[in-house]
Design an enzyme around this catalytic site. Structure first.
Site, mmCIF file in Angstrom:
data_model
loop_
_atom_site.group_PDB
_atom_site.id
_atom_site.type_symbol
_atom_site.label_atom_id
_atom_site.label_comp_id
_atom_site.label_asym_id
_atom_site.label_seq_id
_atom_site.Cartn_x
_atom_site.Cartn_y
_atom_site.Cartn_z
ATOM 1 N N ARG A 156 0.779 -1.331 0.153
ATOM 2 C CA ARG A 156 -0.013 0.236 -0.076
ATOM 3 C C ARG A 156 0.811 1.222 -0.096
ATOM 4 N NH1 ARG A 156 -0.984 4.784 2.372
ATOM 5 N NH2 ARG A 156 -0.387 3.853 4.452
ATOM 6 N N ASP A 157 1.634 1.473 1.078
ATOM 7 C CA ASP A 157 2.387 2.844 1.255
ATOM 8 C C ASP A 157 3.413 2.604 0.192
ATOM 9 O OD1 ASP A 157 2.779 5.217 2.142
ATOM 10 O OD2 ASP A 157 4.088 4.571 3.635
ATOM 11 N N HIS B 295 6.670 4.954 12.317
ATOM 12 C CA HIS B 295 6.510 4.789 10.822
ATOM 13 C C HIS B 295 7.507 5.999 10.476
ATOM 14 C CE1 HIS B 295 4.276 4.635 6.896
ATOM 15 N NE2 HIS B 295 5.041 5.272 6.783
ATOM 16 N N HIS C 162 10.292 7.261 7.774
ATOM 17 C CA HIS C 162 11.006 7.041 6.351
ATOM 18 C C HIS C 162 12.331 7.453 6.362
ATOM 19 C CE1 HIS C 162 7.423 7.527 3.606
ATOM 20 N NE2 HIS C 162 6.868 7.251 4.803
ATOM 21 N N CYS D 96 8.350 9.746 -0.802
ATOM 22 C CA CYS D 96 7.192 10.822 -0.470
ATOM 23 C C CYS D 96 7.167 11.828 -1.318
ATOM 24 C CB CYS D 96 7.582 11.230 0.854
ATOM 25 S SG CYS D 96 6.492 12.470 1.691
ATOM 26 N N ASN E 185 10.159 4.598 2.369
ATOM 27 C CA ASN E 185 9.872 3.907 3.962
ATOM 28 C C ASN E 185 11.198 3.209 4.107
ATOM 29 O OD1 ASN E 185 6.857 3.910 4.506
ATOM 30 N ND2 ASN E 185 6.807 3.415 2.436
#
Length: 288
Positions: free
Chosen positions: A4-5, A196, A198, A229, A238
């Protein structure tokens, strides 16, 4: 987070069969939570189109959860039709980021999430809350813990079982991470917090260890470091799952994840995307 991300920030759109295989490979490697997709407008996030097809096609493994992102009631209804057992909502600690990312204020976003959480409670569906830009914002610069606490607390009080604190542009450092966790933990039990991070500035693993020292035990990661991002110049995305698992396992933690299987998946999906693996561990293990 890879399916997903990770994939939603890749430039190319990945077909349903590849997305399904990625999810199943990650579950087979031992990961207990594999974010499978997002019920969002394909106009804005074309990479997440056909999430309902992905959810219908995956062979669900016992003991594994397949969360999906649901920003509003329409998304939640799609998730329920797809038999999702966990959904996620996505807020921000930055007012400017909230306006630019989801076209509403922080307060308005929380009100938008309330009916989703209420419906999920009635359906016995778990809701996970994300707070983005917890350590820095591409528009406002440094974000203070005081900006994060009320958003995290509101999501928790509404019924989110876990709050994932996201360093969306990857600018945070370990001491900043510790200060953030200490502040948020005064309003939300640390057992209900996740990290979370990055890796834009190469700080993600260090920040994970800093959060671990403060009692956080859940961390989001993406196989092969998939993603990025769009708001952070030069963002590498990530933190790679392989790098996190390697670091934890070598330090004595039992992660329950098969690192070799994860590396194989990293190489496989990178080949599918026509790119090098974004994991230092995978690159080191497959060198030569």
């Amino acid at each position: 987070m890879g399916p997903r991300d990770g994939l939603q920030n890749e430039k190319q759109v990945v077909d349903v069969a590849t997305r399904v295989e990625l999810i199943e490979r990650l579950a087979d490697a031992g990961l207990k939570n594999v974010e499978a997709g997002a019920f969002v407008s394909p106009k804005w996030v074309p990479q997440m189109a056909a999430t309902e097809e992905v959810m219908a096609a995956i062979k669900r493994k016992a003991g594994v959860s397949y969360p999906v992102l649901t920003p509003n009631m329409k998304g939640y209804e799609g998730a329920r039709a797809a038999k999702a057992d966990t959904v996620a909502i996505f807020g921000a600690a930055s007012e400017t980021f909230s306006q630019k990312n989801i076209n509403c204020s922080i307060e308005e976003s929380l009100e938008r999430f309330r009916p989703v959480i209420d419906a999920a409670k009635a359906d016995s569906v778990r809701v996970r809350g994300y707070v983005s830009c917890v350590l820095g914002c591409p528009y406002e610069g440094k974000i203070s813990p005081a900006q994060v606490v009320p958003v995290a607390a509101a999501l928790y009080e509404m019924g989110c079982y876990e709050i994932s604190l996201g360093d969306t542009i990857g600018v945070g450092t370990p001491e900043e991470t510790k200060a953030l966790i200490r502040a948020v933990a005064k309003a939300v039990p640390v057992e209900a917090l996740a990290g979370h991070f990055h890796d834009t500035y190469g700080q993600a693993l260090a920040n994970i260890w800093a959060a671990l020292d403060e009692g956080v035990a859940v961390f989001d990661s993406s196989v092969s470091g998939l993603g990025g991002c769009p708001y952070a110049k030069g963002a590498s995305g990530n933190v790679a799952s392989e790098d996190v698992i390697y670091s934890l396992a070598r330090s004595g933690y039992d992660t329950g994840v098969d690192l070799d299987a994860l590396i194989e998946t990293s190489v496989w999906i990178s080949e599918k995307l026509g790119r090098k693996p974004g994991s230092k561990v995978t690159l080191a293990r497959t060198a030569g």
